[in-house]
Design an enzyme around this catalytic site. Structure first.
Site, mmCIF file in Angstrom:
data_model
loop_
_atom_site.group_PDB
_atom_site.id
_atom_site.type_symbol
_atom_site.label_atom_id
_atom_site.label_comp_id
_atom_site.label_asym_id
_atom_site.label_seq_id
_atom_site.Cartn_x
_atom_site.Cartn_y
_atom_site.Cartn_z
ATOM 1 N N PHE A 248 -10.759 -56.243 1.203
ATOM 2 C CA PHE A 248 -9.977 -55.923 2.405
ATOM 3 C C PHE A 248 -9.589 -57.205 3.120
ATOM 4 C CE2 PHE A 248 -9.581 -54.900 6.947
ATOM 5 C CZ PHE A 248 -8.650 -53.870 6.880
ATOM 6 N N TYR B 73 -7.651 -58.865 6.500
ATOM 7 C CA TYR B 73 -7.205 -58.518 7.865
ATOM 8 C C TYR B 73 -6.636 -59.722 8.598
ATOM 9 C CZ TYR B 73 -11.624 -60.764 8.898
ATOM 10 O OH TYR B 73 -12.638 -61.693 8.961
ATOM 11 N N SER C 102 -5.350 -63.987 7.322
ATOM 12 C CA SER C 102 -4.361 -64.669 6.470
ATOM 13 C C SER C 102 -4.220 -63.996 5.105
ATOM 14 C CB SER C 102 -4.731 -66.140 6.295
ATOM 15 O OG SER C 102 -5.980 -66.253 5.657
ATOM 16 N N GLU D 64 -12.131 -70.005 2.241
ATOM 17 C CA GLU D 64 -12.553 -69.439 3.529
ATOM 18 C C GLU D 64 -13.969 -69.867 3.889
ATOM 19 O OE1 GLU D 64 -10.224 -68.197 5.007
ATOM 20 O OE2 GLU D 64 -8.821 -67.497 3.483
HETATM 21 C C1 BEZ Z 1 -8.827 -62.067 5.751
HETATM 22 O O1 BEZ Z 1 -7.650 -62.293 5.903
HETATM 23 O O2 BEZ Z 1 -9.254 -60.955 5.527
HETATM 24 C C2 BEZ Z 1 -9.798 -63.159 5.840
HETATM 25 C C3 BEZ Z 1 -10.119 -63.645 7.043
HETATM 26 C C4 BEZ Z 1 -11.015 -64.671 7.123
HETATM 27 C C5 BEZ Z 1 -11.585 -65.199 6.007
HETATM 28 C C6 BEZ Z 1 -11.250 -64.680 4.812
HETATM 29 C C7 BEZ Z 1 -10.375 -63.660 4.717
#
Ligand code: BEZ
Length: 181
Positions: A13, A15, A17, A88
């Site tokens: 999932f 949410y 970037s 990340e």
């Molecule tokens: C994301 O877009 O879901 C996400 C946010 C922060 C770190 C990794 C992914």
């Protein structure tokens, strides 16, 4: 978190970037929703959208009963986690979660969350203060404002309402207008 390593594919999932920056291989992409979590610009970014001396702000999820977070689910192979973990790395951990796909299916998946106990966590601030910090921050991945504006555009494309993100976007755009005036 190795729970899905022996699965052929996993739902991830996104949410933040991950909604608009899909520089990884995936088998399927679908709008999806996560219950019980809400998106907040509460995580500091010193490696992507800021620097160690002047961290930017990026989103994480915080628990909120009755909240529904709109995002995008990607069906990926577990091998994709290694490059994403690296991309990340600033405080985010993988969490197993239930999510609902846009076709109504409830599936098990994974989400990256930066919790309040990570060293880069900044926590709440007023929407004006968050917008000012975002307007002033730049990092190796580019201006923090681009992150906010891309995310807000991507949420509109999904038809998602996110009062927190859209309020900070309005503050940022007003700030930019005042600076240009
Ligand atoms: C994301 O877009 O879901 C996400 C946010 C922060 C770190 C990794 C992914």
């Amino acid at each position: 978190m190795t729970r899905f390593d022996d699965h052929d594919t996993v739902w991830l999932f996104g949410y933040g970037s991950l909604i608009y920056k899909t520089d990884f291989a995936f088998l399927e992409r679908r709008p999806a929703r996560l219950r019980g979590w809400t998106r907040r610009f509460w995580q500091g970014s010193h490696d992507h959208r800021g620097t160690p001396d002047a961290p930017g702000r990026v989103v994480t999820l915080v628990p909120r009963e009755s909240a529904i977070c709109a995002g995008v689910a990607y069906r990926i192979t577990p091998a994709i986690f290694a490059p994403l973990d690296h991309r990340e790395k600033n405080g985010y951990l993988r969490l197993a979660t239930a999510l609902t796909l846009d076709d109504g299916r409830d599936v098990e998946g994974v989400v990256y969350i930066a919790t309040a106990d990570n060293a880069a966590f900044l926590g709440p601030a007023s929407k004006q203060a968050i917008a000012r910090q975002i307007a002033a921050s730049h990092g190796p991945s580019g201006p923090n404002r681009d992150y906010l504006l891309h995310l807000a555009d991507a949420l509109r494309e999904l038809g998602a309402d996110d009062p927190h993100v859209f309020a900070i976007e309005r503050e940022l755009l007003a700030l930019v207008q005042r600076t240009l005036a």
